[in-house]
Design an enzyme around this catalytic site. Sequence first.
Site, mmCIF file in Angstrom:
data_model
loop_
_atom_site.group_PDB
_atom_site.id
_atom_site.type_symbol
_atom_site.label_atom_id
_atom_site.label_comp_id
_atom_site.label_asym_id
_atom_site.label_seq_id
_atom_site.Cartn_x
_atom_site.Cartn_y
_atom_site.Cartn_z
ATOM 1 N N LYS B 89 49.892 42.800 27.251
ATOM 2 C CA LYS B 89 48.728 43.615 27.642
ATOM 3 C C LYS B 89 48.923 45.040 27.123
ATOM 4 O O LYS B 89 50.023 45.588 27.172
ATOM 5 C CB LYS B 89 48.587 43.607 29.169
ATOM 6 N N SER B 164 41.388 42.919 35.100
ATOM 7 C CA SER B 164 41.316 43.695 33.889
ATOM 8 C C SER B 164 42.065 43.053 32.728
ATOM 9 O O SER B 164 41.853 43.421 31.575
ATOM 10 C CB SER B 164 41.928 45.079 34.140
ATOM 11 N N SER B 188 44.374 41.569 38.731
ATOM 12 C CA SER B 188 44.116 41.542 37.285
ATOM 13 C C SER B 188 44.935 40.537 36.489
ATOM 14 O O SER B 188 44.696 40.358 35.297
ATOM 15 C CB SER B 188 44.328 42.940 36.685
#
Lengths: 505, 514
Positions: B89, B164, B188
């Site tokens: 990420k 997210s 997330s």
Amino acid sequence: MSVLDAVVDYDDAIARYDPVMGLEVHVELNTETKMFCGCATGFGAEPNSQVCPVCLGLPGALPVVNAAAVKSAIRIGLALNCSIAPWCRFARKNYFYPDMTKNFQTSQYDEPIAFDGYLDVEIPTANGDGTEIFRVEIERAHMEEDSGKSLHVGGSTGRIQGAEYSLVDYNRAGVPLIEIVTRPVRGAGERAPEVAKAYVAALRDLLKALGVSDVRMEQGSVRCDANVSLMPRGEDELGTRTETKNVNSLRSIERAIRYEISRHAAVLDSGAAIQQETRHWHEDTGVTTSGRPKSDADDYRYFPEPDLVPVAPSSEYVEQLRGTLPEPPDQRRKRLQKDWGYTDLEMRDVLNAGATELIEQTVADGASPAAARKWWTGEISRRANAEGRAIDDSGVTPAHIAELSGLVASGRLNDAMARQVLDGVLAGEGTPTQVADARGLALAQDDGALEAAVDKVIAANEAVAAKVREGKLNAAGALIGGVMKEMRGQADAARARELILARLT
Amino acid sequence: MSSPSSPSSPHDIVRRGAAELGAAIADGSLSSVEVTQAHLDRIAEVDDAVHAFLHVDAEGALAAARAADEARAAGESRSPLAGVPIAVKDIVATKGLPTTAGSRILQGWIPPYDATITTRLRAAGLPILGKTNMDEFAMGSSTEHSAYGPTHNPWDLDRIPGGSGGGSSAAVAAFEAPLAIGTDTGGSIRQPAAVTGTVGTKPTYGGVSRYGLIALASSLDQAGPCTRSVLDAALLHEIIGGHDEMDSTSIDAPVPGVVEAARRGDVSGLRIGVVDEISGEGFQSGVRARFEESLKLLEARGAEIVHVACPSFVKGLAAYYLILPSEASSNLAKFDAMRYGLRVGPQGVDSPSAEQVMAATRDAGFGEEVKRRIILGTYALSAGYYDAYYGQAQKVRTLIARDFAAAFEQADVLVTPTAPTTAFKLGEKLEDPMAMYLNDVATIPANLAGVPGMSIPNGLAEDGLPSGFQILAPATRDDRLYEVGAALEAALLEQWGAPILDQAPALPVREVTR
Ligand SMILES: [Zn+2]
């Protein structure tokens, strides 16, 4: 240029108002590494050579508390007679400041590591013939990190306005600080500035004895913010205060507070109100000027620092640290005064000169306490003052002074010669013995020449000699002067006096 | 496997799980270079459509793959996943690789240091394929708030991949990476896992170092694995987890035996507590139906189903949306255009002040959702409001922790559906922040209390889209997640006969010549 504020005469101000002070002293700890990372803290390193992602506040970097800084904080707290929090946290103080990498400062807010203490400071009694103790109450001592340093290049003032560009050095960002905050100091009256100075001096001595800081005020490792407000005599409600920032010498603290008291009085006398604001102290002109007003913008939005676990020193650890405290400065002072046989007045001079440790070492190196005191509080102190240097940064060491006073005691040098030798030592010409040898400084050691000179001077000053014969021994001074002149200074004055008196009485 | 190709074709390689790939690399039947190249090819083929990646580092990944192959040849075994590539990420600092946290304000920023996670991945020999898309600074539940455009759900390209960390979950679901790193501040990792049919674990707070994760809300953030199986998650968890002296909140204890638990997958005698407050009302009917079936499967494997009360959970969402913006407003203050990242001069100003540059940069660099939360957080922390907002939220946090403590007296793990609905359409909730925030209602309590949670895919809802089953365990008992997750996964596989992702429609493939 700032417009000078009107001031009233200090004594007039004190006659009508009671000053109240609040002192915030920032102490830079001498830990090897920074408060929240492993970077070195050395002074004077190449800009930005002592930085890492943590103290640069790079995205993602996290702080970790320096255990050595916590240890120093606890020892300072204990030495200031504080309670030590069994559990406390860091908080974030959010504000924008170009030198601050994260735009928040990691500090302690409502949970300081140490609180509720006091420091007893010694000040001269009102009539000046002794000393008395003034107790300054400590509200708290808390841990925080220092910010970086900006350098504004290209302007004439060194300020950001008008500068072509600014450079920032983050070497100091994250250096551990302890902020020691007093409760409002009241009741000092006209001696308020003196108390403030004595407090910072006492604090400095204490920190030095603890070994937790280099306490070099001129390098900024001890900085004082002084809050001042006035209460009309007979009233009991605190007035509006101003905060004079970053005053960094003992003398300046005294002067800045004195100035603010006079300035406040002038404002109040005129019927105006004091603006709550920060003030800047100007060493050269001896005045403060208006800085930033305190306002709603000072909402720091404190909240507990979520990146750090709480600090929770065990009571065993705290007690163990209590055992490492040095002899309290006041006890130590009393012990040394007794050992050295100084009068109260003499001891006060020593303290004022900040010469206790130097004298201690000089005596340890073989000088008599009297000689050590005379040199450090006299000649050396005078020279350091004139050059604006700290007494322990004057270029002579206790070993030098011990050697020098040995040369005087053994009769090789008189005081005047010793001062010349000191000049040589300060000029880097070597040790006192080397300087004396090189400059050919030595008292005449055979009485023959001295006796001849004595006879010559008596013969030339019959009228004076007659007075001495009549018992007016003080008059011998003039004859001794003559002998010294005759000998071009290379005479032992005491021996000359002996010889003169032997001839005439 | 439904693979039409020969055993070692690139198509076959990318559909194999990480554990299997690790074993193949270890026994020499596949090289890390082959595996890494297969995934790079897959990214080239499908990522135009999915947009899971913000940055692909083919060169770096292949270099790491060669190093892994050399290490293997030299007889070094660095981890069971050595040589298996991974996607990370974009909120995780990677030295020498762009790291933007999905924000324009960090466009082009290349960190001079590695996050602890990155260091551990490199040390374990996992080639880093690239950085995955995300909602800006991890604020969002749909990956539509990325400054670089949304990620698309591989199950239906018109739908959101969750947020997210939609990029990480989508990369795993689209077979672009066998493994990915996500971060979970309010769900997330778990919520995107649920809507993409993948496995996502949020370890116990402090179980995986936060050092080098660009902070959203420091007291809630937790990194963890995004994978296609429970065992893969456990293997990755073991690599990235464990104490880190660079993170003061990192737990100073060994990682619980997660791999062992994942291999065992035994729930007999285990008490499984259903949190009724976040399992019923407001949850899509197909999601509820899958949840009920999963409970039956667990019961059939010897678990005891109990119902527990967690009355404070319903207040979690409100508390979360005060604590998160408060911490975020402070964490994001460092983005001031002075030291790194974007710098924008204000329009029509000749020699702007530092403040004007800062304001112009923040205006251009931060997206709407980020600005919304900074303002909210600044307000909630300001003098006079602190007690009413931040202070109250912290009290709710304490109540939620108490609810968990009481519930774990009655049950070994707690379970809920992971998200109230399956993936919604891109743009559908963009104008309604509150509706968006509700997606995290089931996942948020775990972050507020710091307990670990996992989402595993438990079937398709009535709309043909995946739903997720959430498991929560007491702090530091991450092993229980894997125990229960593996048991349910096995039961479901038995029922389905093949992984759920085999039911996903094929993605449009772009011809790539290399
Ligand atoms: Zn550092």
